[in-house]
Design a protein around this motif. Structure first.
Motif, PDB file in Angstrom:
ATOM      1  N   GLY A 135       2.254  -6.723  -5.057  1.00 12.80           N
ATOM      2  CA  GLY A 135       2.963  -5.514  -5.473  1.00 12.80           C
ATOM      3  C   GLY A 135       2.405  -4.884  -6.728  1.00 12.80           C
ATOM      4  O   GLY A 135       2.782  -3.775  -7.100  1.00 12.80           O
ATOM      5  N   SER A 136       1.486  -5.566  -7.412  1.00 10.32           N
ATOM      6  CA  SER A 136       0.877  -5.011  -8.619  1.00 10.32           C
ATOM      7  C   SER A 136      -0.092  -3.903  -8.252  1.00 10.32           C
ATOM      8  O   SER A 136      -0.736  -3.941  -7.210  1.00 10.32           O
ATOM      9  N   GLU A 137      -0.191  -2.933  -9.128  1.00  6.21           N
ATOM     10  CA  GLU A 137      -1.133  -1.839  -8.913  1.00  6.21           C
ATOM     11  C   GLU A 137      -2.384  -2.082  -9.731  1.00  6.21           C
ATOM     12  O   GLU A 137      -2.355  -2.759 -10.749  1.00  6.21           O
ATOM     13  N   ASP A 182      -6.795   4.319  -6.923  1.00  3.26           N
ATOM     14  CA  ASP A 182      -5.655   3.442  -7.183  1.00  3.26           C
ATOM     15  C   ASP A 182      -5.378   2.596  -5.944  1.00  3.26           C
ATOM     16  O   ASP A 182      -5.590   3.033  -4.806  1.00  3.26           O
ATOM     17  N   GLU A 217      -2.865  -1.065  -4.421  1.00  5.98           N
ATOM     18  CA  GLU A 217      -1.764  -2.000  -4.621  1.00  5.98           C
ATOM     19  C   GLU A 217      -2.095  -3.280  -3.886  1.00  5.98           C
ATOM     20  O   GLU A 217      -2.702  -3.270  -2.812  1.00  5.98           O
ATOM     21  N   TYR A 260      -1.403  -6.261  -1.583  1.00  2.66           N
ATOM     22  CA  TYR A 260      -0.534  -6.570  -0.449  1.00  2.66           C
ATOM     23  C   TYR A 260      -0.264  -8.073  -0.364  1.00  2.66           C
ATOM     24  O   TYR A 260       0.851  -8.492  -0.116  1.00  2.66           O
ATOM     25  N   VAL A 277      -3.183   3.305  -2.745  1.00  8.99           N
ATOM     26  CA  VAL A 277      -1.877   3.851  -3.095  1.00  8.99           C
ATOM     27  C   VAL A 277      -1.928   5.357  -2.868  1.00  8.99           C
ATOM     28  O   VAL A 277      -2.690   6.070  -3.516  1.00  8.99           O
ATOM     29  N   ARG A 319       5.983  -5.017   2.554  1.00  9.04           N
ATOM     30  CA  ARG A 319       5.371  -6.099   1.774  1.00  9.04           C
ATOM     31  C   ARG A 319       5.706  -7.432   2.431  1.00  9.04           C
ATOM     32  O   ARG A 319       6.786  -7.622   2.950  1.00  9.04           O
TER      33      ARG A 319
END
Length: 168
Positions: A100-102, A139, A141, A143, A155, A163
């Motif tokens: 979940g981090s970008e 950008d 994210e 998974y 993104v 997720r």
């Protein structure tokens, strides 16, 4: 009396100190593993040291108390402590926290290769499927984490992908 006899004489009279040194050594090594195994052994050594204060000449009793305490703690206390730590609110492994981090693609990312920067760290990365390509500077994210490789997707604001569960 030789210096060796003096040392052995002192150790024989102060066996609690050796038990204490062993307990400190095991507790210090526990900091490297954080598995609670060495901590249980350290507590066993501490129990052996306390026994040596009460029963200084009964070496076998000291060893039995140390082993008995360590085994009892290892089989009874450690599993419940680990379970409580793992199920504590907000607990996630450091890799689980990446989901979940970008981040930003630092190299072109395809299904087979690429690199991304997430949370200030460089990671090998790959996309979720072969038809997705993420260009450098885009950008992204995370998974999921697949060993040392992050599985990522681009993104695009407004598009949300389901997720995976982080449990298990």
């Amino acid at each position: 009396m030789t210096p060796q006899e003096g040392l052995f004489g002192w150790v024989g009279g102060h066996l609690w100190a050796l038990w204490g040194i062993l307990a400190l050594l095991l507790a210090t090594l526990e900091l490297a593993t954080l598995d609670l195994t060495l901590l249980m052994l350290a507590l066993g050594a501490l129990a052996g040291g306390l026994t040596s204060v009460v029963l200084p000449e009964m070496y076998w009793a000291q060893v039995l108390v140390a082993l008995g305490t360590a085994v009892a703690l290892q089989t009874m206390a450690r599993p419940s402590l680990l379970k409580r730590l793992d199920t504590a609110p907000g607990y996630r492994s450091s890799l689980g926290k990446l989901v979940g981090s970008e981040g930003v693609a630092t190299q072109r990312i395809t299904r087979t290769e690429g690199e991304a920067k997430v949370n200030g760290e460089a990671w090998s990365a790959r996309t979720m499927s072969g038809d997705i390509v993420i260009e450098a500077g885009a950008d992204l994210e995370v998974y999921e984490v697949d060993g040392p490789i992050l599985v990522v997707y681009p993104v695009e604001r407004g598009e949300l992908l389901p997720r995976p569960s982080i449990e298990g």
